[in-house]
Design a protein around this motif. Structure first.
Motif, short mmCIF file in Angstrom:
data_model
loop_
_atom_site.label_atom_id
_atom_site.label_comp_id
_atom_site.label_asym_id
_atom_site.label_seq_id
_atom_site.Cartn_x
_atom_site.Cartn_y
_atom_site.Cartn_z
N PRO A 108 -6.79 11.56 11.86
CA PRO A 108 -6.33 12.80 11.73
C PRO A 108 -4.85 13.13 11.34
O PRO A 108 -4.10 12.00 11.31
N LYS A 109 -4.41 14.20 10.72
CA LYS A 109 -3.37 14.61 10.49
C LYS A 109 -2.20 13.95 11.42
O LYS A 109 -1.27 13.57 11.42
N ASN A 110 -2.55 14.75 12.53
CA ASN A 110 -1.69 14.53 13.91
C ASN A 110 -2.35 13.15 14.64
O ASN A 110 -3.30 13.24 15.51
N GLN A 133 4.03 2.18 10.52
CA GLN A 133 4.23 1.59 9.16
C GLN A 133 5.07 2.75 8.47
O GLN A 133 5.90 2.73 7.68
N ARG A 134 4.61 4.02 9.14
CA ARG A 134 5.42 5.24 8.39
C ARG A 134 6.77 5.32 8.88
O ARG A 134 7.82 5.85 8.00
N LYS A 135 6.98 5.12 10.20
CA LYS A 135 8.16 5.48 10.93
C LYS A 135 9.20 4.42 10.98
O LYS A 135 10.48 4.89 11.16
N VAL A 136 8.84 3.23 10.61
CA VAL A 136 9.90 2.18 10.59
C VAL A 136 10.14 1.67 9.33
O VAL A 136 9.48 1.50 8.34
N ALA A 137 11.40 1.59 8.80
CA ALA A 137 11.88 1.08 7.68
C ALA A 137 11.21 -0.52 7.31
O ALA A 137 11.23 -1.10 8.15
N PRO A 138 10.69 -0.45 6.17
CA PRO A 138 10.00 -1.98 5.69
C PRO A 138 11.06 -3.27 6.00
O PRO A 138 10.34 -4.13 6.56
N THR A 139 12.25 -3.08 5.80
CA THR A 139 13.09 -4.22 5.88
C THR A 139 13.45 -4.95 7.19
O THR A 139 13.73 -5.81 7.40
N GLN A 177 8.61 15.09 15.04
CA GLN A 177 10.19 15.14 15.47
C GLN A 177 10.79 13.90 14.71
O GLN A 177 12.12 13.62 14.55
N LEU A 178 10.18 12.89 14.43
CA LEU A 178 10.70 11.70 13.82
C LEU A 178 10.29 11.58 12.54
O LEU A 178 9.01 11.46 12.23
N PRO A 179 11.30 11.80 11.65
CA PRO A 179 10.98 11.86 10.01
C PRO A 179 10.45 10.09 9.59
O PRO A 179 10.63 9.08 10.03
N ASP A 180 9.50 10.25 8.46
CA ASP A 180 9.01 9.21 7.93
C ASP A 180 10.12 8.30 7.43
O ASP A 180 11.09 8.51 6.88
N ALA A 181 9.87 6.90 7.46
CA ALA A 181 11.14 5.88 7.10
C ALA A 181 10.67 5.30 5.62
O ALA A 181 11.68 4.56 5.09
N ILE A 182 9.57 5.58 4.93
CA ILE A 182 9.34 5.32 3.78
C ILE A 182 8.89 6.40 2.89
O ILE A 182 8.42 7.62 3.60
N ALA A 183 9.40 6.46 1.62
CA ALA A 183 9.07 7.43 0.92
C ALA A 183 7.57 7.82 0.02
O ALA A 183 6.95 6.71 0.10
N ASP A 184 7.26 8.91 -0.38
CA ASP A 184 6.06 8.99 -1.07
C ASP A 184 6.05 8.31 -2.32
O ASP A 184 7.13 8.34 -2.91
N ILE A 185 5.09 7.82 -2.70
CA ILE A 185 4.78 7.00 -4.12
C ILE A 185 3.81 7.45 -4.57
O ILE A 185 2.63 7.72 -4.32
N VAL A 186 4.20 8.05 -6.02
CA VAL A 186 3.19 8.63 -6.81
C VAL A 186 2.52 7.53 -7.60
O VAL A 186 3.37 7.01 -8.26
N VAL A 234 0.77 -1.20 -0.13
CA VAL A 234 0.03 0.23 0.07
C VAL A 234 0.96 1.26 -0.07
O VAL A 234 1.82 1.34 0.93
N PRO A 235 0.65 2.43 -1.11
CA PRO A 235 1.25 3.35 -0.88
C PRO A 235 1.13 4.27 0.55
O PRO A 235 0.45 4.00 1.12
N LYS A 236 2.27 5.05 0.86
CA LYS A 236 2.43 5.21 2.24
C LYS A 236 1.20 6.56 2.53
O LYS A 236 0.48 6.24 3.50
N GLN A 237 0.61 7.22 1.54
CA GLN A 237 -0.61 8.15 1.58
C GLN A 237 -1.75 7.29 2.07
O GLN A 237 -2.70 8.05 2.22
N HIS A 238 -1.90 5.87 1.91
CA HIS A 238 -3.05 5.07 2.10
C HIS A 238 -2.96 4.46 3.21
O HIS A 238 -3.83 3.37 3.26
N LEU A 239 -1.92 4.40 3.83
CA LEU A 239 -1.65 3.34 4.80
C LEU A 239 -2.70 3.69 6.07
O LEU A 239 -3.17 2.66 6.51
N GLY A 240 -3.08 4.97 6.40
CA GLY A 240 -4.12 5.14 7.17
C GLY A 240 -5.44 4.28 6.99
O GLY A 240 -6.26 3.85 7.85
N ARG A 241 -5.85 4.57 5.52
CA ARG A 241 -6.91 3.63 5.04
C ARG A 241 -6.92 2.32 5.16
O ARG A 241 -7.80 1.57 5.48
#
Length: 430
Positions: free
Chosen positions: A274-276, A327-333, A421-430, A124-131
Motif C-alpha cells: 500500500p502507498k501508506n 530502506q527509504r527513510k535511512v541513508a544508505p551509508t 512527516q519523515l522525508p525519504d533518505a534516497i533519491a528517485d532513480i530514473v 534496487v531503485p527506490k520505487q521497486h524497494l517494496g517489490r
C-alpha cells in the motif's frame, strides 16, 4: 535487479535447506524430551547471540564490503550445520550440541540480515524497494512451504543426518551466487562517513539516528512489543498442534502457513504494498491477532489450517512494508549500523518470550485447564479441558494483547504519519 535476483535465488535455496534442518531437529528434540522448555531453548540460542552482537556487526557491515559480510555469514553458518551432521553420523549428538551449534550459527547470521538489506538499497531503485521486500518475503515463504513437507519425507528416507547434509549443500549454492557478483558501494559524505577509530559513538550511532526520528523510534518500539507477543506464539505452535494431531499434520500446518506467506510475498512482489505502508503494517497486524485468537478459541486441525494461512499471509505484507519504510527513510551509508540496532532492539524481546513460553505453559496455563484445574469450569467450558487447552488459552490472551498494542501504535501520531512527516533518505532513480 538482475544482480539482486541472482543473490535472492541463492538465499532462497539456502533458506529451504535451513528450513529442512530446523524442522527435523525441532521435532527430534521435542519428541525425545517431551519438554516445551527444552524445545523453546533452541529458539533462544538461535536469536540471542545475534542480538547481543548487533552493535559491533552494524559498524563492521558499514566498514566492510557487504558482499564479503554475506559470504562470511553463509560460510560460518554452513560449518556449524555440518558439525551437527557429523555428530549425528557418529551417534554422539546431544541436546547441548544443538544449542551450541545454533548459537554459533546465530553469530554468523548476525552479519547476514543487515548486509543483505543494506545491499538491496544499493542494488534496487527506490520505487521497486517494496517489490524487492516482497521477493525476500517470497523466499522465506517458499522455505516455510516446502521445508516441512520435504523434511517429513527425507527424514524417513535418508535420516536426519542426510537432511542436514542437504542443508550444507544449499549453503554452497548461496556462496557461489555471492562469489560471482559484485556489489556497488554507497557514496560517503563528511556527515555519515564511517570513521576508522573504534569510538563509542560508532556503536551508538544507529541508536542516535533512530531516536532523532520519533516515527522510526515508534515503529521500532511497536515491533519490539509485537515480536514479544508473537514470539510466545511461534514457539508454542509445535506443542499446540502436536497436542491435537500428529507430526504429519504439524508439517501440513506449517506448509499451509508457508503457502500463505508465499501468496503474501507474491502479492507484495507484484503490488509493492500500500502507498501508506504504516497503515498496511497496522491492518495486517490486526488480521494476525485475530487469527491467533481463532486458533486458541477453536483448537482443531481445520482451524489451524485457516489461522496459519491468514497469519503468515499477513507476515509477508507486514515485513515487506516495514522493510521498505526503513530502506527509504535511512541513508544508505549508515544502514549497516541503523539496521543492526533496529534488529537488536526489535528482536531483543524474543529471548524473553522464548524463556517464559515454556514455564508459562508447563507451570501455569496447562494446570489451569487440566480436568480439575482452576479455570476448568469457566474458560474450560468455552475452549476445552485437557492436554493442549492451556496453550490454546494462552493464544487467546496473546491475540488480545496484540490488538491492544496495535491500538496504541495507531494512536501515536509520529508513527501513524511517518510516511508524511519523515522525508525519504534516497533519491528517485530514473
Amino acid at each position: 535487479m538482475r544482480i539482486f535476483t541472482l543473490i535472492w535465488f541463492g538465499q532462497l535455496v539456502s533458506l529451504i535447506g535451513s528450513g529442512l534442518t530446523q524442522f527435523a531437529l525441532g521435532v527430534w528434540v521435542y519428541q525425545n524430551t517431551g519438554s516445551v522448555t527444552q524445545f523453546a531453548l533452541i529458539y533462544l540460542f538461535t536469536i540471542l547471540p545475534s542480538i547481543l552482537l548487533s552493535p559491533l556487526v552494524g559498524v563492521l557491515v558499514d566498514r566492510w564490503n557487504r558482499r564479503n559480510c554475506m559470504i562470511l555469514s553463509d560460510a560460518g553458518a554452513g560449518a556449524s550445520t555440518l558439525a551437527i551432521a557429523l555428530l549425528l553420523v557418529i551417534g554422539k549428538l546431544e541436546i547441548w550440541h544443538i544449542y551450541l551449534a545454533v548459537a554459533i550459527s546465530s553469530i554468523f547470521n548476525a552479519f547476514q540480515w543487515p548486509a543483505y538489506a543494506a545491499a538491496t538499497t544499493m542494488l534496487v531503485p527506490k520505487q521497486h524497494l517494496g517489490r524487492a521486500s516482497g521477493m525476500v518475503q517470497l523466499a522465506e515463504a517458499t522455505s516455510r512451504l516446502l521445508a516441512p513437507m520435504l523434511a517429513g519425507v527425507l527424514v524417513v528416507t535418508i535420516q536426519i543426518q542426510g537432511v542436514i547434509l542437504i542443508d550444507c549443500v544449499t549453503f554452497l549454492v548461496s556462496l557461489v551466487t555471492l562469489l560471482v557478483v559484485r556489489f556497488p558501494e554507497p557514496k560517503t559524505t563528511t556527515d555519515n562517513e564511517v570513521k576508522k577509530s573504534w569510538r563509542l559513538q560508532e556503536f551508538t550511532y544507529g541508536w542516535t539516528y533512530i531516536t532523532a526520528r520519533p516515527g522510526l523510534l515508534g515503529l521500532l518500539i511497536f515491533f519490539a512489543v509485537i515480536n514479544f507477543l508473537t514470539g510466545v506464539v511461534s514457539v508454542l505452535v509445535t506443542p499446540l498442534v502436536l497436542a491435537f494431531a500428529t507430526a504429519n499434520v504439524l508439517g501440513t500446518v506449517l506448509s499451509i502457513g508457508g503457502s500463505g506467506m508465499l501468496v503474501g510475498g507474491l502479492v507484495m512482489s507484484v503490488w509493492g504494498g500500500p502507498k501508506n505502508r504504516i497503515l498496511g503494517v497496522f491492518g495486517f497486524s490486526l488480521s494476525g491477532a485475530l487469527s491467533i485468537i481463532l486458533a486458541g478459541l477453536r483448537p482443531a486441525v481445520p482451524v489451524f489450517f485457516a489461522a496459519a494461512f491468514i497469519y503468515y499471509f499477513g507476515v509477508s505484507m507486514i515485513n515487506g512494508c516495514d522493510q521498505a519504510i526503513w530502506q527509504r527513510k535511512v541513508a544508505p551509508t549508515v544502514q549497516g549500523r541503523v539496521f543492526a540496532v533496529r534488529s537488536m532492539l526489535a528482536f531483543a524481546s524474543l529471548p524473553l518470550a522464548y524463556l517464559i513460553a515454556g514455564p508459562l505453559v508447563d507451570g501455569v496455563f496447562e494446570p489451569l485447564l487440566a480436568p480439575h484445574g482452576l479455570l476448568a469450569g469457566s474458560v474450560g467450558k468455552l475452549i476445552g479441558v485437557g492436554r493442549g487447552y492451556g496453550i490454546a488459552f494462552l493464544f487467546v490472551v496473546v491475540g488480545i494483547l496484540n490488538m491492544i498494542a496495535i491500538a496504541f501504535g495507531y494512536l501515536y501520531q509520529p508513527l501513524r504519519r511517518l510516511n508524511q512527516q519523515l522525508p525519504d533518505a534516497i533519491a528517485d532513480i530514473v
